[in-house]
Design a protein around this motif. Structure first.
Motif, short mmCIF file in Angstrom:
data_model
loop_
_atom_site.label_atom_id
_atom_site.label_comp_id
_atom_site.label_asym_id
_atom_site.label_seq_id
_atom_site.Cartn_x
_atom_site.Cartn_y
_atom_site.Cartn_z
N ILE A 9 0.84 -1.21 0.00
CA ILE A 9 0.00 0.00 0.00
C ILE A 9 0.87 1.25 0.00
O ILE A 9 0.64 2.20 -0.76
CB ILE A 9 -0.97 -0.01 1.20
N ILE A 10 1.90 1.24 0.83
CA ILE A 10 2.83 2.37 0.87
C ILE A 10 3.52 2.52 -0.49
O ILE A 10 3.68 3.63 -1.00
CB ILE A 10 3.86 2.19 2.01
N GLY A 11 3.93 1.40 -1.08
CA GLY A 11 4.54 1.44 -2.41
C GLY A 11 3.59 2.02 -3.45
O GLY A 11 4.00 2.79 -4.32
N SER A 64 -6.34 11.73 -7.88
CA SER A 64 -7.05 11.65 -6.60
C SER A 64 -7.82 10.35 -6.38
O SER A 64 -7.87 9.88 -5.23
CB SER A 64 -7.96 12.86 -6.41
N PRO A 65 -8.43 9.71 -7.39
CA PRO A 65 -9.09 8.43 -7.09
C PRO A 65 -8.12 7.40 -6.51
O PRO A 65 -8.43 6.74 -5.52
CB PRO A 65 -9.65 7.99 -8.44
N ALA A 66 -6.94 7.27 -7.11
CA ALA A 66 -5.95 6.32 -6.59
C ALA A 66 -5.46 6.75 -5.21
O ALA A 66 -5.31 5.90 -4.31
CB ALA A 66 -4.77 6.21 -7.56
N ILE A 67 -5.23 8.03 -5.02
CA ILE A 67 -4.74 8.52 -3.73
C ILE A 67 -5.78 8.27 -2.64
O ILE A 67 -5.44 7.84 -1.54
CB ILE A 67 -4.39 10.03 -3.82
N ILE A 68 -7.05 8.50 -2.94
CA ILE A 68 -8.12 8.28 -1.96
C ILE A 68 -8.23 6.80 -1.59
O ILE A 68 -8.31 6.44 -0.41
CB ILE A 68 -9.46 8.84 -2.48
N ILE A 69 -8.23 5.94 -2.59
CA ILE A 69 -8.34 4.50 -2.33
C ILE A 69 -7.14 4.00 -1.53
O ILE A 69 -7.30 3.29 -0.52
CB ILE A 69 -8.50 3.71 -3.65
N LEU A 70 -5.93 4.37 -1.95
CA LEU A 70 -4.73 3.92 -1.24
C LEU A 70 -4.65 4.52 0.17
O LEU A 70 -4.21 3.85 1.10
CB LEU A 70 -3.49 4.26 -2.04
N SER A 71 -5.09 5.75 0.34
CA SER A 71 -5.09 6.36 1.68
C SER A 71 -6.08 5.66 2.60
O SER A 71 -5.81 5.46 3.80
CB SER A 71 -5.44 7.85 1.59
N THR A 72 -7.23 5.26 2.06
CA THR A 72 -8.21 4.51 2.84
C THR A 72 -7.62 3.16 3.26
O THR A 72 -7.73 2.76 4.43
CB THR A 72 -9.50 4.31 2.03
N PHE A 74 -4.49 2.48 3.51
CA PHE A 74 -3.42 2.80 4.46
C PHE A 74 -4.02 2.92 5.87
O PHE A 74 -3.48 2.37 6.83
CB PHE A 74 -2.73 4.09 4.05
N GLY A 75 -5.12 3.67 5.98
CA GLY A 75 -5.76 3.85 7.28
C GLY A 75 -6.26 2.54 7.88
O GLY A 75 -6.25 2.37 9.09
#
Length: 194
Positions: A9-11, A64-72, A74-75
């Motif tokens: 996920i971090i990658g 932003s779609p990829a950033i939002i999904i990956l951030s979710t 990540f959380g």
């Protein structure tokens, strides 16, 4: 067995931020060569920093779609302290700034959109396959590990993996990683500004 899901996920976050900046190269090349927008901006009272910041923000919105999904994800799957999360965000921003500067510099030398797509894909592939972004660097054999350190994404991934608790980093290695990442970002920004 899912033990390295957080590392992946971090990658994904690192590569999303890096790709957002390198894709800027294709957009700038298209705007410069096909629409002659850059000539209009240069002739206008718009400052270069405002122009580059606007294009960079547009790439973040596009990603932003990829950033939002990956951030979710990540959380949900990466459990670390708030200070470490802020450190990971700083690493992601440095990767984004590095790739923006690199993309901007390459966009100034490309002559058409096809050439720019080739550069963008080649750079992204090199920085995501050579570097251990989606897995810990400790899984690489020693001779290959040395090659991996040629990529700035290796330092970003190593720092992020350490901050998330997936890898033990000594203080010396962490300081070196921050120094290399800041240095690469500064050099790329200088080249991009020139």
């Amino acid at each position: 067995r899912g033990e390295l899901l957080g590392v992946a996920i971090i990658g994904g976050l690192i590569m999303t931020m890096f790709q957002a900046g390198t894709f800027l190269q294709s957009d700038l090349s298209h705007l410069k060569n096909d629409f002659k927008l850059q000539e209009m901006v240069v002739a206008s009272p718009t400052r270069a920093g405002v122009y580059v910041a606007g294009i960079a923000i547009s790439e973040l919105i596009y990603s932003s779609p990829a950033i939002i999904i990956l951030s979710t994800l990540f959380g949900l799957y990466v459990h670390t302290t708030l200070i470490n999360v802020l450190g990971i965000i700083a690493v992601l921003l440095l990767m984004f700034l590095t790739s923006i500067a690199l993309g901007f510099a390459l966009a100034t030398v490309t002559t058409d959109i096809v050439q720019s797509f080739a550069f963008s894909r080649l750079i992204t592939t090199l920085f995501s396959t050579l570097a251990p972004v989606y897995y810990p660097i400790t899984l690489l054999p020693e001779p290959v590990r040395t090659l991996a350190y040629l990529s700035p994404t290796t330092y970003a991934a190593q720092l992020s993996h350490g901050l998330a608790g997936y890898q033990q980093l000594s203080t010396d290695i962490a300081v070196m990683d921050w120094g290399v990442l800041l240095g690469i970002t500064a050099v790329c920004m200088w080249v991009g500004l020139r």
